[in-house]
Write a protein that holds these residues in place. Structure first.
Motif, PDB file in Angstrom:
ATOM      1  N   LEU A 176       0.828  -1.204   0.000  1.00 35.39           N
ATOM      2  CA  LEU A 176       0.000   0.000   0.000  1.00 35.39           C
ATOM      3  C   LEU A 176       0.866   1.258   0.000  1.00 35.39           C
ATOM      4  O   LEU A 176       0.582   2.221  -0.727  1.00 35.39           O
ATOM      5  CB  LEU A 176      -0.920  -0.016   1.222  1.00 35.39           C
ATOM      6  CG  LEU A 176      -1.943   1.113   1.336  1.00 35.39           C
ATOM      7  CD1 LEU A 176      -2.834   1.171   0.106  1.00 35.39           C
ATOM      8  CD2 LEU A 176      -2.775   0.939   2.599  1.00 35.39           C
ATOM      9  N   ALA A 177       1.935   1.272   0.797  1.00 29.64           N
ATOM     10  CA  ALA A 177       2.849   2.422   0.825  1.00 29.64           C
ATOM     11  C   ALA A 177       3.513   2.623  -0.533  1.00 29.64           C
ATOM     12  O   ALA A 177       3.650   3.756  -1.022  1.00 29.64           O
ATOM     13  CB  ALA A 177       3.902   2.232   1.912  1.00 29.64           C
ATOM     14  N   ASP A 178       3.921   1.522  -1.166  1.00 29.97           N
ATOM     15  CA  ASP A 178       4.526   1.616  -2.508  1.00 29.97           C
ATOM     16  C   ASP A 178       3.557   2.260  -3.497  1.00 29.97           C
ATOM     17  O   ASP A 178       3.948   3.096  -4.316  1.00 29.97           O
ATOM     18  CB  ASP A 178       4.920   0.225  -3.015  1.00 29.97           C
ATOM     19  CG  ASP A 178       6.133  -0.344  -2.301  1.00 29.97           C
ATOM     20  OD1 ASP A 178       6.790   0.417  -1.564  1.00 29.97           O
ATOM     21  OD2 ASP A 178       6.415  -1.543  -2.468  1.00 29.97           O
ATOM     22  N   GLU A 179       2.279   1.872  -3.429  1.00 31.45           N
ATOM     23  CA  GLU A 179       1.279   2.398  -4.359  1.00 31.45           C
ATOM     24  C   GLU A 179       1.022   3.878  -4.131  1.00 31.45           C
ATOM     25  O   GLU A 179       0.906   4.666  -5.078  1.00 31.45           O
ATOM     26  CB  GLU A 179      -0.027   1.606  -4.220  1.00 31.45           C
ATOM     27  CG  GLU A 179      -1.108   1.997  -5.203  1.00 31.45           C
ATOM     28  CD  GLU A 179      -0.729   1.714  -6.650  1.00 31.45           C
ATOM     29  OE1 GLU A 179      -1.326   2.359  -7.551  1.00 31.45           O
ATOM     30  OE2 GLU A 179       0.147   0.851  -6.888  1.00 31.45           O
ATOM     31  N   ILE A 180       0.972   4.291  -2.866  1.00 30.95           N
ATOM     32  CA  ILE A 180       0.745   5.708  -2.557  1.00 30.95           C
ATOM     33  C   ILE A 180       1.893   6.564  -3.077  1.00 30.95           C
ATOM     34  O   ILE A 180       1.686   7.627  -3.697  1.00 30.95           O
ATOM     35  CB  ILE A 180       0.560   5.896  -1.043  1.00 30.95           C
ATOM     36  CG1 ILE A 180      -0.774   5.295  -0.603  1.00 30.95           C
ATOM     37  CG2 ILE A 180       0.641   7.365  -0.650  1.00 30.95           C
ATOM     38  CD1 ILE A 180      -0.961   5.227   0.886  1.00 30.95           C
ATOM     39  N   ILE A 181       3.114   6.116  -2.849  1.00 29.60           N
ATOM     40  CA  ILE A 181       4.275   6.862  -3.343  1.00 29.60           C
ATOM     41  C   ILE A 181       4.294   6.866  -4.875  1.00 29.60           C
ATOM     42  O   ILE A 181       4.602   7.881  -5.511  1.00 29.60           O
ATOM     43  CB  ILE A 181       5.574   6.257  -2.782  1.00 29.60           C
ATOM     44  CG1 ILE A 181       5.606   6.357  -1.246  1.00 29.60           C
ATOM     45  CG2 ILE A 181       6.785   6.935  -3.394  1.00 29.60           C
ATOM     46  CD1 ILE A 181       5.606   7.759  -0.701  1.00 29.60           C
ATOM     47  N   ARG A 182       3.932   5.751  -5.501  1.00 25.71           N
ATOM     48  CA  ARG A 182       3.947   5.643  -6.968  1.00 25.71           C
ATOM     49  C   ARG A 182       2.958   6.613  -7.619  1.00 25.71           C
ATOM     50  O   ARG A 182       3.242   7.211  -8.659  1.00 25.71           O
ATOM     51  CB  ARG A 182       3.610   4.212  -7.389  1.00 25.71           C
ATOM     52  CG  ARG A 182       3.732   3.935  -8.888  1.00 25.71           C
ATOM     53  CD  ARG A 182       3.229   2.559  -9.255  1.00 25.71           C
ATOM     54  NE  ARG A 182       1.782   2.465  -9.107  1.00 25.71           N
ATOM     55  CZ  ARG A 182       0.911   2.914 -10.013  1.00 25.71           C
ATOM     56  NH1 ARG A 182       1.325   3.506 -11.111  1.00 25.71           N
ATOM     57  NH2 ARG A 182      -0.391   2.781  -9.812  1.00 25.71           N
ATOM     58  N   GLU A 305      12.073   0.571   6.240  1.00 22.28           N
ATOM     59  CA  GLU A 305      11.638   0.696   4.846  1.00 22.28           C
ATOM     60  C   GLU A 305      11.324   2.158   4.555  1.00 22.28           C
ATOM     61  O   GLU A 305      10.484   2.776   5.196  1.00 22.28           O
ATOM     62  CB  GLU A 305      10.388  -0.171   4.630  1.00 22.28           C
ATOM     63  CG  GLU A 305      10.267  -0.779   3.246  1.00 22.28           C
ATOM     64  CD  GLU A 305       9.894   0.257   2.197  1.00 22.28           C
ATOM     65  OE1 GLU A 305       9.154   1.202   2.528  1.00 22.28           O
ATOM     66  OE2 GLU A 305      10.368   0.120   1.042  1.00 22.28           O
ATOM     67  N   ALA A 306      12.014   2.753   3.572  1.00 21.25           N
ATOM     68  CA  ALA A 306      11.984   4.206   3.346  1.00 21.25           C
ATOM     69  C   ALA A 306      10.579   4.739   3.084  1.00 21.25           C
ATOM     70  O   ALA A 306      10.166   5.741   3.684  1.00 21.25           O
ATOM     71  CB  ALA A 306      12.910   4.568   2.190  1.00 21.25           C
ATOM     72  N   PHE A 307       9.820   4.114   2.187  1.00 21.62           N
ATOM     73  CA  PHE A 307       8.480   4.596   1.872  1.00 21.62           C
ATOM     74  C   PHE A 307       7.577   4.528   3.102  1.00 21.62           C
ATOM     75  O   PHE A 307       6.825   5.465   3.390  1.00 21.62           O
ATOM     76  CB  PHE A 307       7.858   3.781   0.730  1.00 21.62           C
ATOM     77  CG  PHE A 307       8.461   4.058  -0.625  1.00 21.62           C
ATOM     78  CD1 PHE A 307       9.403   5.059  -0.806  1.00 21.62           C
ATOM     79  CD2 PHE A 307       8.082   3.317  -1.739  1.00 21.62           C
ATOM     80  CE1 PHE A 307       9.967   5.321  -2.055  1.00 21.62           C
ATOM     81  CE2 PHE A 307       8.632   3.561  -2.990  1.00 21.62           C
ATOM     82  CZ  PHE A 307       9.577   4.560  -3.144  1.00 21.62           C
ATOM     83  N   CYS A 308       7.632   3.422   3.806  1.00 19.61           N
ATOM     84  CA  CYS A 308       6.792   3.248   4.993  1.00 19.61           C
ATOM     85  C   CYS A 308       7.160   4.243   6.082  1.00 19.61           C
ATOM     86  O   CYS A 308       6.292   4.814   6.755  1.00 19.61           O
ATOM     87  CB  CYS A 308       6.915   1.820   5.522  1.00 19.61           C
ATOM     88  SG  CYS A 308       6.222   0.572   4.422  1.00 19.61           S
TER      89      CYS A 308
END
Length: 322
Positions: A176-182, A305-308
């Motif tokens: 979910l964090a990856d998707e928000i950043i993307r 984890e950087a995004f999180c």
């Protein structure tokens, strides 16, 4: 939620145990062996085995209670049951979480000479009771530094909560964090677009057999709206609150109560072979420990984890940061 310490000793060692409890209590929940942990309606060994599973650390005080003759020489030794309890905790919580705190004249078995131990000298107070000398708190401070580090690093053991925390992080939070950043400043959630988003993980105070219902009640209470969000992997049902009105909103707060925690509740029931309604003190203590461990492991994974690290926060069900 504080890590939990069990402190064992003989009856004669209670003055030392109380000093230890007083020293650690500001940062840890400390339980002495006579605090009602051992139940009278169960066998001693059965209760001890269960109790050892309730704690993050075990301290055993080896006072010079007995005299043993070994190869024609006499030595001060700890009470047999205290040595037995140490061995049990050693097997349950591990060598890096079970500690010996011994009077300096006590001889210990050669098999445990390599373990971490604290040694203290004693003196007698005005009532003729043997107590640790003034240097004892300095020794305890050194021990506290060790266990503070253990807590900060997390305990990736084989507790059910450890496995569940890793699964929850890898299969939901990280994706979910990856998707928000993307998606950058155009985050699609349901039929609305948001400029930014935060993920809020809500840890309940206690476990429920049906965590989905508990989560539904919680989010209705705080007026969060249920809607879907789609990642490159799958679509998730989530609860959202926004900070402004209109079609394009400023920031979304995506909140989730980990319903996967119901697995811990079932595991605890199986462990205690539950045949009753309600929860015993042992079940409640185990539940608290598992929630504690789940939260610590999850926090550790998020911090690495950087995004999180950028967008995820953990709160309790009163919305207070953990």
């Amino acid at each position: 939620m504080k890590p939990r310490i069990f402190i064992g000793s003989s009856t004669e060692g209670l003055a030392v145990v109380q000093r230890i409890k007083t020293f650690f209590e500001p940062d840890y929940d400390c339980y002495i062996w006579n605090d009602g942990i051992f139940q009278f309606n169960e066998g001693f060994l059965e209760t001890l085995l269960k109790s050892a599973s309730l704690f993050d650390f075990g301290f055993m005080v080896f006072a010079a209670d007995d005299i043993s003759r070994i190869r024609n020489q006499e030595y001060n030794t700890a009470r047999d049951n205290v040595l037995f309890e140490y061995g049990l905790f050693l097997g349950r919580v591990g060598i890096d979480r079970a500690y010996i705190i011994k009077e300096d004249t006590v001889k210990i078995p050669s098999d445990i000479l390599g373990v971490t131990l604290l040694s203290y000298a004693t003196t007698y107070n005005q009532d003729g009771i043997k107590i640790p000398n003034q240097d004892f708190e300095t020794q305890l401070s050194n021990l506290k530094k060790k266990i503070d580090e253990k807590v900060a690093l997390g305990h990736l053991g084989l507790l059910p909560s450890t496995v569940i925390a890793i699964s929850y992080f890898e299969n939901f939070i990280k994706l979910l964090a990856d998707e928000i950043i993307r998606q950058g400043d155009k985050i699609q959630i349901g039929d609305k677009i948001y400029k930014s988003a935060k993920i809020r993980i809500v840890i309940p105070r206690n476990l429920d057999a049906d965590m989905k219902r508990q989560a539904t009640i919680y989010f209705r209470k705080i007026h969060f709206e249920s809607c879907p969000i789609t990642t490159v992997h799958r679509s998730y049902p989530i609860y959202v609150e926004s900070t402004s009105e209109g079609n394009v909103k400023d920031e979304a707060i995506i909140a989730d109560m980990p319903t996967i925690l119901s697995g811990i509740d079932k595991a605890i029931d199986m462990y205690f072979r539950v045949g009753h309604i309600g929860k015993t003190q042992e079940q409640q203590l185990t539940e608290e420990r598992e929630l504690n461990n789940f939260t610590r492991v999850l926090s550790l994974l998020i911090s690495q984890e950087a995004f999180c690290r950028e967008i995820v926060e953990i709160v309790d069900d009163d919305n207070q940061p953990i």
